[in-house]
Write a protein that holds these residues in place. Sequence first.
Motif, mmCIF file in Angstrom:
data_model
loop_
_atom_site.group_PDB
_atom_site.id
_atom_site.type_symbol
_atom_site.label_atom_id
_atom_site.label_comp_id
_atom_site.label_asym_id
_atom_site.label_seq_id
_atom_site.Cartn_x
_atom_site.Cartn_y
_atom_site.Cartn_z
ATOM 1 N N LEU A 66 0.827 -1.213 0.000
ATOM 2 C CA LEU A 66 0.000 0.000 0.000
ATOM 3 C C LEU A 66 0.859 1.261 0.000
ATOM 4 C CD1 LEU A 66 -2.867 -1.016 2.449
ATOM 5 C CD2 LEU A 66 -3.131 -0.452 0.025
ATOM 6 N N HIS A 67 1.872 1.283 0.848
ATOM 7 C CA HIS A 67 2.758 2.449 0.928
ATOM 8 C C HIS A 67 3.386 2.723 -0.439
ATOM 9 C CE1 HIS A 67 6.153 4.989 2.039
ATOM 10 N NE2 HIS A 67 5.663 5.117 3.261
ATOM 11 N N SER A 68 3.933 1.680 -1.070
ATOM 12 C CA SER A 68 4.640 1.833 -2.348
ATOM 13 C C SER A 68 3.703 2.232 -3.481
ATOM 14 C CB SER A 68 5.347 0.522 -2.718
ATOM 15 O OG SER A 68 6.334 0.195 -1.775
ATOM 16 N N VAL A 69 2.592 1.502 -3.601
ATOM 17 C CA VAL A 69 1.680 1.734 -4.724
ATOM 18 C C VAL A 69 0.999 3.091 -4.619
ATOM 19 C CG1 VAL A 69 -0.502 0.960 -5.740
ATOM 20 C CG2 VAL A 69 1.302 -0.697 -5.254
ATOM 21 N N ALA A 94 5.402 -3.168 -8.159
ATOM 22 C CA ALA A 94 5.896 -2.737 -9.470
ATOM 23 C C ALA A 94 4.874 -3.017 -10.563
ATOM 24 C CB ALA A 94 7.219 -3.442 -9.780
ATOM 25 N N LEU A 95 4.174 -4.138 -10.450
ATOM 26 C CA LEU A 95 3.203 -4.526 -11.482
ATOM 27 C C LEU A 95 1.935 -3.673 -11.436
ATOM 28 C CD1 LEU A 95 3.597 -8.410 -11.464
ATOM 29 C CD2 LEU A 95 4.426 -6.786 -13.185
ATOM 30 N N VAL A 96 1.597 -3.152 -10.264
ATOM 31 C CA VAL A 96 0.471 -2.207 -10.202
ATOM 32 C C VAL A 96 0.929 -0.841 -10.726
ATOM 33 C CG1 VAL A 96 -1.161 -1.003 -8.690
ATOM 34 C CG2 VAL A 96 -0.664 -3.427 -8.310
ATOM 35 N N ALA A 97 2.141 -0.446 -10.344
ATOM 36 C CA ALA A 97 2.663 0.851 -10.786
ATOM 37 C C ALA A 97 2.804 0.934 -12.302
ATOM 38 C CB ALA A 97 4.009 1.126 -10.119
#
Length: 293
Positions: A66-69, A94-97
Motif C-alpha cells: 500500500l505504501h509503495s503503490v 511494481a506490477l500495479v505501478a
Amino acid sequence: MKAYIFPGQGAQFSGMGADLYEKSAEAKDLFQQGNDILGFKITDIMFEGTAEDLKQTKVTQPAIFLHSVILSKVLGDSFKPDMVAGHSLGEFSALVANKVLNFEDGLKLVFKRAQAMQEACELEPSTMAAVLGLEDEVVEEICSETEGIVVAANYNCPGQLVISGEVDAVEKACVALKDRGARRAMILPVGGAFHSPLMEPARKDLAAAIENTHFNKPICPVYQNVTTSAVSNPDEIRKNLEYQLTSPVKWTQSVQNMIKDGASEFIEVGPGKVLQGLVKKIDRNAETSSAEI
C-alpha cells in the motif's frame, strides 16, 4: 533512463504512510479503499502500531504494498518509468505501478500471498540465514553439498546472499560457510523458508489466484525476480510471478541487466532505503534517490 524500484518485506516501520495520508486526498482515498478490500483497518496498524504489530506477515506485506503503490499513484505525471522492478513482494507493487495489475487485484493477490506463505511456514520448521563475504558460487556449492533442503534464496548484492530451507540444513550450511571464510552466516528472525522448495504449497495457492486475475500490457518493461530480464508480455509476467515464491530473488542480476539496458537513475518507491543501498553495492556509479511528493 529511469528505473523505479519497489522494496519487499523488512522495509516496514512504525508510522509508515501517515505523511502520505495527511498530505494527499488521493492517498487518503486509496488507503481507505485498502482497508475495505482487506476487511480490517490496516491504516491503524501502519500509522500507530508497534514494530511488533507490523511484523505479522498478514500485515507486513499489504502494508508495504500500500505504501509503495499509493506513493507511485500520487506522484502523478512525474512518475514516468522507463523500467520497473521489485524485490520479492515489491514485484507486486511494481506490477500495479506499471499498470499490469489494477490496485484492487494487486492488493488481493498480496494478501493471498501473505496468508499462503504463513500457512506454508506452519507446515514445517524452516528458516533463512544471511551470508556475507563469499562469492555466490561458493554459497551455491555448499548448499548443494549440505544434507536436507537449503538453497540460495536472495541474491541481494555481490557478497550478500540469503539462504533458505529446513532449520537443520540451514544451520549446518552456516557452519560450513563460516569454515569456507564467510564473514558472517547468521540465522534471520523470519517465520519460514521463503523462496525455497518449502514454499511449494504457497505457490500452488497463489498460482490459482494469479490464474484468475486479469493481467494488462505494461506501460514499461518489468525486470522480474525469476528471469532478471525485461518482460513486457502479460502471459510471461503471469507465469514468472507464479514461480516467484519457490525461486530465488535474483536482485543483483536484475539490477545489472537494468544498467546494461540503459538505467542510469534508480528511484526507490516505498518505505526505507534498503534497495538504494543494494544498488550502490552492485554499481557505485548508479544514481539513487527516494520518490517523494
